[in-house]
Design a protein around this motif. Structure first.
Motif, PDB file in Angstrom:
ATOM      1  N   THR A 287       0.765  -1.154   0.043  1.00 51.88           N
ATOM      2  CA  THR A 287       0.173  -0.003   0.086  1.00 51.88           C
ATOM      3  C   THR A 287       0.953   1.101  -0.239  1.00 51.88           C
ATOM      4  OG1 THR A 287      -1.653  -1.035   1.427  1.00 51.88           O
ATOM      5  CG2 THR A 287      -1.722   1.298   1.179  1.00 51.88           C
ATOM      6  N   VAL A 288       0.581   2.152  -0.871  1.00 53.66           N
ATOM      7  CA  VAL A 288       1.551   3.349  -1.001  1.00 53.66           C
ATOM      8  C   VAL A 288       0.436   4.523  -1.033  1.00 53.66           C
ATOM      9  CG1 VAL A 288       3.045   4.602  -2.541  1.00 53.66           C
ATOM     10  CG2 VAL A 288       3.115   2.131  -2.382  1.00 53.66           C
ATOM     11  N   THR A 289       1.247   5.535  -0.351  1.00 51.07           N
ATOM     12  CA  THR A 289       0.269   6.850  -0.281  1.00 51.07           C
ATOM     13  C   THR A 289       1.028   7.984  -0.702  1.00 51.07           C
ATOM     14  OG1 THR A 289      -0.971   5.782   1.849  1.00 51.07           O
ATOM     15  CG2 THR A 289      -1.085   8.217   1.537  1.00 51.07           C
ATOM     16  N   ASP A 290       0.267   8.868  -1.480  1.00 51.26           N
ATOM     17  CA  ASP A 290       0.767  10.253  -1.743  1.00 51.26           C
ATOM     18  C   ASP A 290       0.004  11.240  -1.597  1.00 51.26           C
ATOM     19  OD1 ASP A 290       3.437  10.172  -2.975  1.00 51.26           O
ATOM     20  OD2 ASP A 290       2.379   8.676  -4.844  1.00 51.26           O
ATOM     21  N   LYS A 291       0.396  12.414  -1.233  1.00 54.85           N
ATOM     22  CA  LYS A 291      -0.385  13.517  -0.849  1.00 54.85           C
ATOM     23  C   LYS A 291      -0.284  14.715  -1.903  1.00 54.85           C
ATOM     24  CE  LYS A 291      -1.377  13.338   4.087  1.00 54.85           C
ATOM     25  NZ  LYS A 291      -2.607  12.982   4.150  1.00 54.85           N
ATOM     26  N   LEU A 292      -1.055  15.370  -2.604  1.00 55.11           N
ATOM     27  CA  LEU A 292      -0.962  16.182  -3.587  1.00 55.11           C
ATOM     28  C   LEU A 292      -1.800  17.483  -3.063  1.00 55.11           C
ATOM     29  CD1 LEU A 292      -0.004  16.473  -6.504  1.00 55.11           C
ATOM     30  CD2 LEU A 292      -2.539  16.472  -6.930  1.00 55.11           C
ATOM     31  N   THR A 293      -1.034  18.663  -2.725  1.00 55.50           N
ATOM     32  CA  THR A 293      -1.740  19.826  -2.264  1.00 55.50           C
ATOM     33  C   THR A 293      -1.492  20.842  -3.540  1.00 55.50           C
ATOM     34  OG1 THR A 293      -0.893  19.416  -0.003  1.00 55.50           O
ATOM     35  CG2 THR A 293      -1.500  21.607  -0.537  1.00 55.50           C
ATOM     36  N   ILE A 294      -2.743  21.256  -3.704  1.00 60.88           N
ATOM     37  CA  ILE A 294      -3.025  22.373  -4.738  1.00 60.88           C
ATOM     38  C   ILE A 294      -3.689  23.859  -4.074  1.00 60.88           C
ATOM     39  CG2 ILE A 294      -4.180  22.815  -7.051  1.00 60.88           C
ATOM     40  CD1 ILE A 294      -4.764  19.925  -7.355  1.00 60.88           C
ATOM     41  N   SER A 295      -2.603  24.668  -4.193  1.00 64.10           N
ATOM     42  CA  SER A 295      -3.090  25.998  -3.821  1.00 64.10           C
ATOM     43  C   SER A 295      -3.798  26.708  -4.930  1.00 64.10           C
ATOM     44  CB  SER A 295      -1.641  26.687  -3.438  1.00 64.10           C
ATOM     45  OG  SER A 295      -1.080  26.163  -2.342  1.00 64.10           O
ATOM     46  N   LYS A 296      -4.562  27.689  -4.598  1.00 71.09           N
ATOM     47  CA  LYS A 296      -5.534  28.255  -5.484  1.00 71.09           C
ATOM     48  C   LYS A 296      -5.950  29.404  -5.057  1.00 71.09           C
ATOM     49  CE  LYS A 296      -9.155  25.055  -4.209  1.00 71.09           C
ATOM     50  NZ  LYS A 296     -10.055  26.160  -3.286  1.00 71.09           N
ATOM     51  N   THR A 297      -6.706  30.190  -6.006  1.00 72.57           N
ATOM     52  CA  THR A 297      -7.354  31.171  -5.769  1.00 72.57           C
ATOM     53  C   THR A 297      -8.840  30.889  -6.226  1.00 72.57           C
ATOM     54  OG1 THR A 297      -7.024  32.512  -7.830  1.00 72.57           O
ATOM     55  CG2 THR A 297      -5.811  33.145  -5.963  1.00 72.57           C
ATOM     56  N   ASN A 298     -10.025  31.500  -5.721  1.00 74.63           N
ATOM     57  CA  ASN A 298     -11.336  30.921  -5.940  1.00 74.63           C
ATOM     58  C   ASN A 298     -12.049  32.485  -6.627  1.00 74.63           C
ATOM     59  OD1 ASN A 298     -10.912  28.464  -4.750  1.00 74.63           O
ATOM     60  ND2 ASN A 298     -10.825  29.651  -2.993  1.00 74.63           N
ATOM     61  N   LYS A 299     -12.796  31.997  -7.737  1.00 72.99           N
ATOM     62  CA  LYS A 299     -13.622  33.252  -8.085  1.00 72.99           C
ATOM     63  C   LYS A 299     -15.033  32.679  -8.578  1.00 72.99           C
ATOM     64  CE  LYS A 299     -13.850  36.320 -12.201  1.00 72.99           C
ATOM     65  NZ  LYS A 299     -13.468  36.536 -13.316  1.00 72.99           N
ATOM     66  N   PRO A 300     -16.020  33.352  -7.946  1.00 73.74           N
ATOM     67  CA  PRO A 300     -17.412  33.024  -8.029  1.00 73.74           C
ATOM     68  C   PRO A 300     -17.776  33.389  -9.619  1.00 73.74           C
ATOM     69  CG  PRO A 300     -17.287  35.030  -6.764  1.00 73.74           C
ATOM     70  CD  PRO A 300     -15.922  34.774  -6.690  1.00 73.74           C
ATOM     71  N   HIS A 301     -18.496  32.491 -10.069  1.00 75.49           N
ATOM     72  CA  HIS A 301     -19.153  32.545 -11.561  1.00 75.49           C
ATOM     73  C   HIS A 301     -20.424  32.572 -11.617  1.00 75.49           C
ATOM     74  CE1 HIS A 301     -19.022  31.973 -15.628  1.00 75.49           C
ATOM     75  NE2 HIS A 301     -19.583  30.950 -15.869  1.00 75.49           N
ATOM     76  N   PHE A 302     -21.061  33.598 -11.935  1.00 76.51           N
ATOM     77  CA  PHE A 302     -22.626  33.643 -12.175  1.00 76.51           C
ATOM     78  C   PHE A 302     -22.985  33.332 -13.703  1.00 76.51           C
ATOM     79  CE2 PHE A 302     -21.529  36.136  -8.492  1.00 76.51           C
ATOM     80  CZ  PHE A 302     -22.514  35.571  -7.309  1.00 76.51           C
ATOM     81  N   GLU A 303     -23.879  32.406 -13.640  1.00 75.28           N
ATOM     82  CA  GLU A 303     -24.438  32.283 -15.086  1.00 75.28           C
ATOM     83  C   GLU A 303     -25.961  32.848 -15.352  1.00 75.28           C
ATOM     84  OE1 GLU A 303     -24.124  28.183 -16.535  1.00 75.28           O
ATOM     85  OE2 GLU A 303     -22.215  27.929 -15.581  1.00 75.28           O
ATOM     86  N   ASP A 304     -26.599  33.013 -14.185  1.00 76.30           N
ATOM     87  CA  ASP A 304     -27.607  33.436 -14.291  1.00 76.30           C
ATOM     88  C   ASP A 304     -28.291  33.848 -12.840  1.00 76.30           C
ATOM     89  OD1 ASP A 304     -31.057  33.394 -14.091  1.00 76.30           O
ATOM     90  OD2 ASP A 304     -30.419  33.526 -16.105  1.00 76.30           O
ATOM     91  N   VAL A 305     -29.066  35.004 -12.786  1.00 78.02           N
ATOM     92  CA  VAL A 305     -29.568  35.458 -11.438  1.00 78.02           C
ATOM     93  C   VAL A 305     -30.172  34.403 -10.518  1.00 78.02           C
ATOM     94  CG1 VAL A 305     -29.253  37.898 -11.780  1.00 78.02           C
ATOM     95  CG2 VAL A 305     -31.715  36.560 -12.236  1.00 78.02           C
ATOM     96  N   GLU A 306     -30.958  33.490 -11.303  1.00 80.85           N
ATOM     97  CA  GLU A 306     -31.647  32.249 -10.614  1.00 80.85           C
ATOM     98  C   GLU A 306     -30.876  31.025 -10.418  1.00 80.85           C
ATOM     99  OE1 GLU A 306     -35.138  31.200 -12.923  1.00 80.85           O
ATOM    100  OE2 GLU A 306     -35.619  33.370 -13.143  1.00 80.85           O
ATOM    101  N   CYS A 307     -29.424  31.236 -10.727  1.00 79.21           N
ATOM    102  CA  CYS A 307     -28.704  29.998 -10.236  1.00 79.21           C
ATOM    103  C   CYS A 307     -27.755  30.362  -9.307  1.00 79.21           C
ATOM    104  CB  CYS A 307     -27.831  29.567 -11.586  1.00 79.21           C
ATOM    105  SG  CYS A 307     -28.846  29.137 -12.933  1.00 79.21           S
ATOM    106  N   VAL A 308     -27.415  29.431  -8.638  1.00 81.93           N
ATOM    107  CA  VAL A 308     -26.159  29.561  -7.488  1.00 81.93           C
ATOM    108  C   VAL A 308     -25.004  29.716  -8.170  1.00 81.93           C
ATOM    109  CG1 VAL A 308     -25.171  28.374  -5.606  1.00 81.93           C
ATOM    110  CG2 VAL A 308     -27.600  28.066  -5.919  1.00 81.93           C
TER     111      VAL A 308
END
Length: 168
Positions: A102-123
């Motif tokens: 059994t082998v284990t690896d960890k992958l850490t991804i750093s990121k920025t987050n940006k809300p994306h709106f498609e329609d006012v009725e959608c989350v």
């Protein structure tokens, strides 16, 4: 006069139907898309059982995203909406019934987050920009950031994982 009222009524009904027929789920989930390759850069089916968990930044608990899948050559993994980084744990086993390695690896991804709106009725969906990647190298030998923009386009590979041919 009644002709004008009829036209206005039809126009109003058309506008109401058009506004309420938004399907918020048609454009897919936002996932980070991985391609698996061998050491030579060729597409590769991992010949082992793979499980992937993600650690929640809120409370530190793990959530299983993939559970003991066999012969995987690509992954589509969700990312946290607002966390600054996500840590995925890859657990690779040679045999489900009687694992000898059994082998284990960890992958850490750093990121920025940006809300994306498609329609006012959608989350809002959250798109991400990958800023850094760190990984252990037990089975994952190397990685390549192919496209740092994580959206709901599942056909775009974000990260290439190059893996070893055998478990050590």
């Amino acid at each position: 006069m009644s002709k004008i009222k009829s036209i206005l009524a039809i126009l109003a009904a058309t506008l109401l139907v058009a506004c309420s027929s938004v399907d918020c789920g048609t454009s897919g989930r936002v996932t980070c898309n991985f391609a698996i390759q061998d050491e030579d850069g060729k597409s590769y089916d991992i010949p082992y059982y793979l499980s992937v968990t993600i650690t929640r930044s809120i409370d530190g608990s793990d959530t299983t995203l993939i559970n003991q899948e066999y012969a995987i050559s690509s992954l589509n993994l969700p990312m946290s909406y607002v966390g600054e980084s996500d840590t995925y744990t890859f657990t690779i086993e040679d045999d489900l019934d009687n694992p000898t390695v059994t082998v284990t690896d960890k992958l850490t991804i750093s990121k920025t987050n940006k809300p994306h709106f498609e329609d006012v009725e959608c989350v809002a969906r959250y798109y991400h920009t990958i800023t850094d990647i760190e990984s252990t190298t037990n089975y994952i030998e190397d990685f390549e950031l192919k496209n740092n923009s994580v959206t709901n386009n599942a056909s775009v590979t974000n990260i290439i994982l190059r893996v070893r041919p055998t478990l050590k």
